[in-house]
Design a protein around this motif. Structure first.
Motif, mmCIF file in Angstrom:
data_model
loop_
_atom_site.group_PDB
_atom_site.id
_atom_site.type_symbol
_atom_site.label_atom_id
_atom_site.label_comp_id
_atom_site.label_asym_id
_atom_site.label_seq_id
_atom_site.Cartn_x
_atom_site.Cartn_y
_atom_site.Cartn_z
ATOM 1 N N TYR A 143 12.507 -11.812 2.488
ATOM 2 C CA TYR A 143 13.740 -11.530 1.545
ATOM 3 C C TYR A 143 14.724 -12.918 1.626
ATOM 4 O O TYR A 143 14.843 -13.815 2.746
ATOM 5 N N PRO A 144 15.330 -13.096 0.532
ATOM 6 C CA PRO A 144 15.354 -12.250 -0.775
ATOM 7 C C PRO A 144 14.018 -12.549 -1.548
ATOM 8 O O PRO A 144 13.125 -13.338 -1.230
ATOM 9 N N GLU A 145 13.644 -11.603 -2.384
ATOM 10 C CA GLU A 145 12.372 -11.388 -2.877
ATOM 11 C C GLU A 145 11.923 -12.686 -3.765
ATOM 12 O O GLU A 145 10.983 -13.211 -3.707
ATOM 13 N N ASP A 146 13.048 -13.488 -4.431
ATOM 14 C CA ASP A 146 12.575 -14.930 -5.105
ATOM 15 C C ASP A 146 12.420 -15.861 -4.150
ATOM 16 O O ASP A 146 11.968 -16.921 -4.624
ATOM 17 N N GLN A 147 12.259 -15.653 -2.955
ATOM 18 C CA GLN A 147 12.002 -16.748 -1.748
ATOM 19 C C GLN A 147 10.638 -16.435 -1.184
ATOM 20 O O GLN A 147 10.171 -17.157 -0.530
ATOM 21 N N ARG A 148 9.881 -15.541 -1.717
ATOM 22 C CA ARG A 148 8.824 -15.097 -1.303
ATOM 23 C C ARG A 148 7.813 -15.942 -1.760
ATOM 24 O O ARG A 148 7.770 -16.309 -2.913
ATOM 25 N N ASN A 149 6.567 -16.193 -1.029
ATOM 26 C CA ASN A 149 5.764 -17.165 -1.284
ATOM 27 C C ASN A 149 4.294 -16.404 -1.109
ATOM 28 O O ASN A 149 3.828 -16.247 0.038
ATOM 29 N N LEU A 150 3.750 -15.759 -2.173
ATOM 30 C CA LEU A 150 2.902 -14.751 -1.816
ATOM 31 C C LEU A 150 1.389 -15.180 -1.233
ATOM 32 O O LEU A 150 0.452 -14.405 -0.916
ATOM 33 N N LYS A 151 1.424 -16.397 -1.266
ATOM 34 C CA LYS A 151 0.003 -16.982 -0.781
ATOM 35 C C LYS A 151 0.128 -16.771 0.812
ATOM 36 O O LYS A 151 -1.134 -16.958 1.348
ATOM 37 N N PHE A 152 1.221 -16.501 1.425
ATOM 38 C CA PHE A 152 1.085 -16.224 2.724
ATOM 39 C C PHE A 152 1.013 -14.724 3.155
ATOM 40 O O PHE A 152 1.101 -14.431 4.278
ATOM 41 N N TRP A 153 0.868 -14.058 2.097
ATOM 42 C CA TRP A 153 1.025 -12.620 2.199
ATOM 43 C C TRP A 153 -0.392 -12.131 2.113
ATOM 44 O O TRP A 153 -1.231 -12.340 1.048
ATOM 45 N N PRO A 154 -1.006 -11.419 3.205
ATOM 46 C CA PRO A 154 -2.483 -11.132 3.280
ATOM 47 C C PRO A 154 -2.493 -9.970 2.227
ATOM 48 O O PRO A 154 -1.779 -9.324 1.754
ATOM 49 N N GLU A 155 -3.893 -10.550 1.454
ATOM 50 C CA GLU A 155 -4.190 -9.353 0.429
ATOM 51 C C GLU A 155 -5.197 -8.106 1.163
ATOM 52 O O GLU A 155 -5.196 -6.855 0.781
ATOM 53 N N ILE A 156 -5.722 -8.730 2.267
ATOM 54 C CA ILE A 156 -6.468 -7.716 3.201
ATOM 55 C C ILE A 156 -5.844 -7.633 4.632
ATOM 56 O O ILE A 156 -5.336 -8.684 5.096
ATOM 57 N N PRO A 157 -5.528 -6.581 5.142
ATOM 58 C CA PRO A 157 -5.750 -5.135 4.798
ATOM 59 C C PRO A 157 -4.924 -4.845 3.438
ATOM 60 O O PRO A 157 -3.973 -5.326 3.094
ATOM 61 N N ILE A 158 -5.521 -4.049 2.792
ATOM 62 C CA ILE A 158 -5.245 -3.682 1.379
ATOM 63 C C ILE A 158 -3.690 -3.130 1.411
ATOM 64 O O ILE A 158 -2.911 -3.599 0.188
ATOM 65 N N GLU A 159 -3.307 -2.426 2.264
ATOM 66 C CA GLU A 159 -1.789 -2.058 1.907
ATOM 67 C C GLU A 159 -0.752 -2.945 2.813
ATOM 68 O O GLU A 159 0.487 -2.616 2.900
ATOM 69 N N PHE A 160 -1.365 -4.222 3.090
ATOM 70 C CA PHE A 160 -0.461 -4.845 3.825
ATOM 71 C C PHE A 160 0.850 -5.432 3.240
ATOM 72 O O PHE A 160 1.932 -5.313 3.621
ATOM 73 N N ARG A 161 0.562 -5.834 1.889
ATOM 74 C CA ARG A 161 1.652 -6.577 1.083
ATOM 75 C C ARG A 161 2.767 -5.314 0.960
ATOM 76 O O ARG A 161 4.017 -5.557 0.723
ATOM 77 N N GLU A 162 2.253 -4.267 0.192
ATOM 78 C CA GLU A 162 3.297 -3.061 -0.187
ATOM 79 C C GLU A 162 3.728 -2.677 1.194
ATOM 80 O O GLU A 162 5.127 -2.498 1.004
ATOM 81 N N THR A 163 3.328 -2.461 2.042
ATOM 82 C CA THR A 163 4.041 -2.139 3.399
ATOM 83 C C THR A 163 5.085 -3.043 3.839
ATOM 84 O O THR A 163 5.954 -2.560 4.341
ATOM 85 N N LEU A 164 4.747 -4.527 3.818
ATOM 86 C CA LEU A 164 5.707 -5.246 4.311
ATOM 87 C C LEU A 164 6.995 -5.262 3.365
ATOM 88 O O LEU A 164 7.975 -5.491 3.933
ATOM 89 N N HIS A 165 6.972 -5.257 2.099
ATOM 90 C CA HIS A 165 7.660 -4.858 1.073
ATOM 91 C C HIS A 165 8.607 -3.922 1.512
ATOM 92 O O HIS A 165 9.790 -3.872 1.638
ATOM 93 N N GLU A 166 7.955 -2.629 1.798
ATOM 94 C CA GLU A 166 8.672 -1.175 2.146
ATOM 95 C C GLU A 166 9.467 -1.548 3.566
ATOM 96 O O GLU A 166 10.494 -1.100 3.560
ATOM 97 N N TYR A 167 8.774 -2.185 4.491
ATOM 98 C CA TYR A 167 9.480 -2.393 5.889
ATOM 99 C C TYR A 167 10.805 -3.406 5.414
ATOM 100 O O TYR A 167 11.676 -2.925 6.296
ATOM 101 N N THR A 168 10.649 -4.376 4.762
ATOM 102 C CA THR A 168 11.675 -5.245 4.619
ATOM 103 C C THR A 168 12.721 -4.561 4.117
ATOM 104 O O THR A 168 13.890 -4.723 4.359
ATOM 105 N N MET A 169 12.724 -3.598 2.948
ATOM 106 C CA MET A 169 13.802 -2.909 2.333
ATOM 107 C C MET A 169 14.275 -1.952 3.433
ATOM 108 O O MET A 169 15.630 -1.907 3.469
ATOM 109 N N LYS A 170 13.639 -1.173 4.197
ATOM 110 C CA LYS A 170 13.957 -0.281 5.400
ATOM 111 C C LYS A 170 14.783 -1.113 6.159
ATOM 112 O O LYS A 170 15.958 -0.791 6.695
#
Ligand code: OGA
Ligand code: NI
Length: 348
Positions: A143-170
């Motif tokens: 966070y903030p979202e425009d500072q994210r660098n997705l190359k460090f965000w795992p694509e596997i496990p499959i739900e990792f990215r979306e769960t981390l996004h959700e966790y951040t917002m919570k």
């Protein structure tokens, strides 16, 4: 970009070449005979109800005074009723375990690059004589979202990215409410700390994995340190202990409280509170049989913001203890490298 060539702890173990010297702490002076994993008492910190903290009822006031007492002695609380479900926290633990269980090549896709903190890798090596921590980690700015660098965000496990996004917002909601509660518990206007934290504040989440260690008496998972954040939200392992806090020169272990988020004050709240709330020194010990995981989120004030003791907490009776600092986290690494407590640099 060049990738660091040092092995992660998991790779050290897989290589089967024994325990490298670089991880061993050599005893100095008094603690010559003290193993690092000796028995320590459990700390006595309260569980705080975040919902109650924000209510203006009698119970709410009581909760605020519990918060004040815990943060001014230990600098640590267990936060309950934080609005994040047990099922969701379990998912984060599960995904963290799954990530670290992936083959090295897969994890290396998110590898840290030289000169960067973000990414997957071993303990950062800042000097040649540094004793290494028995830890592998994945460090991500969320966070903030425009500072994210997705190359460090795992694509596997499959739900990792979306769960981390959700966790951040919570977590954002928890962070905002916790800042307000801390300000109120010190008799300040509720937005006092949030204003210093600023609109450009960042959140960094660090997924930590401590593999089983053959020499828990001589090796640490994380060396003693205090956090450079404003404060830190931690999900400690639900089964394996290891986190310890220092108080009055003695170590105490953090209790395992299911579904709580452990929040510890960082150096920047210590500064903002003019030293009333303590940024505690803590460490992680290792375990011979079991791996341990934890997920830490550091709340870092915006780089444009001046951090200083709140006006309402400075008086003749309680003079100002800290200078105004900016971009504290950068200063932090310089000091850390020299094995000093960075907050010393901020003392008047
Ligand atoms: C940290 C830290 C504790 C833990 O990441 O700064 O103190 O339990 N982690 O992993
Ligand atoms: Ni820490």
């Amino acid at each position: 970009m060049e990738k660091p060539k040092f092995k992660t702890v998991q790779e050290v173990i897989a290589a089967g070449e024994g325990l490298p010297e670089r991880y061993l702490h050599t005893p100095t002076g008094d603690d010559e005979s003290q193993p690092l994993n000796g028995l320590v008492p459990e700390m006595d910190i309260p569980a705080i109800d975040l919902g109650l903290l924000l209510s203006s009822s009698e119970n709410g006031r009581e909760e605020l005074s519990k918060l004040h007492s815990a943060l001014s002695t230990w600098g640590v609380v267990q936060v309950m009723n934080h609005g994040i479900t047990e099922a969701f926290l379990d998912k984060i633990y599960e995904l963290t375990k799954q990530f670290f269980a992936l083959p090295t090549e897969e994890k290396q896709k998110c590898a840290r690059e030289i000169g960067s903190v973000q990414g997957y890798g071993n303990d950062m090596i800042l000097s040649d004589d540094q004793v290494l921590d028995w830890i592998d980690r994945l460090y991500i700015t969320t966070y903030p979202e425009d500072q994210r660098n997705l190359k460090f965000w795992p694509e596997i496990p499959i739900e990792f990215r979306e769960t981390l996004h959700e966790y951040t917002m919570k977590q954002q909601l928890v962070i905002e409410n916790f800042f307000k509660a801390m300000a109120r518990s010190l008799g300040l206007e509720e937005n006092s700390f949030l204003e210093m934290y600023g609109e450009n504040a960042t959140m960094d989440t660090r997924f930590n994995m401590y593999p089983p260690c053959p020499r828990p008496d001589k090796v640490l998972g994380v060396k003693p340190h205090a956090d450079g954040s404003a404060f830190t939200l931690l999900l400690p392992d639900k089964d394996v202990e290891g986190l310890q806090f220092l108080k009055d020169g003695k170590w105490y272990k953090a209790p395992i409280v299911p579904d709580a988020i452990l929040i510890n004050v960082g150096d920047q709240i210590e500064i903002m509170s003019n030293g009333i709330y303590k940024s505690p020194v803590h460490r992680v010990v290792t375990n011979r049989e079991k791996e341990r995981i934890s997920v830490a989120t550091f709340c870092i004030p915006g780089g444009d913001k001046e951090i200083k003791p709140a006006d309402g907490l400075v008086s003749e009776a309680r003079p100002r203890l800290y200078k105004t600092v900016k971009k504290y986290v950068e200063l932090y690494f310089d000091y850390y490298q020299q094995g000093r407590r960075p907050i010393e640099a901020a003392l008047i």
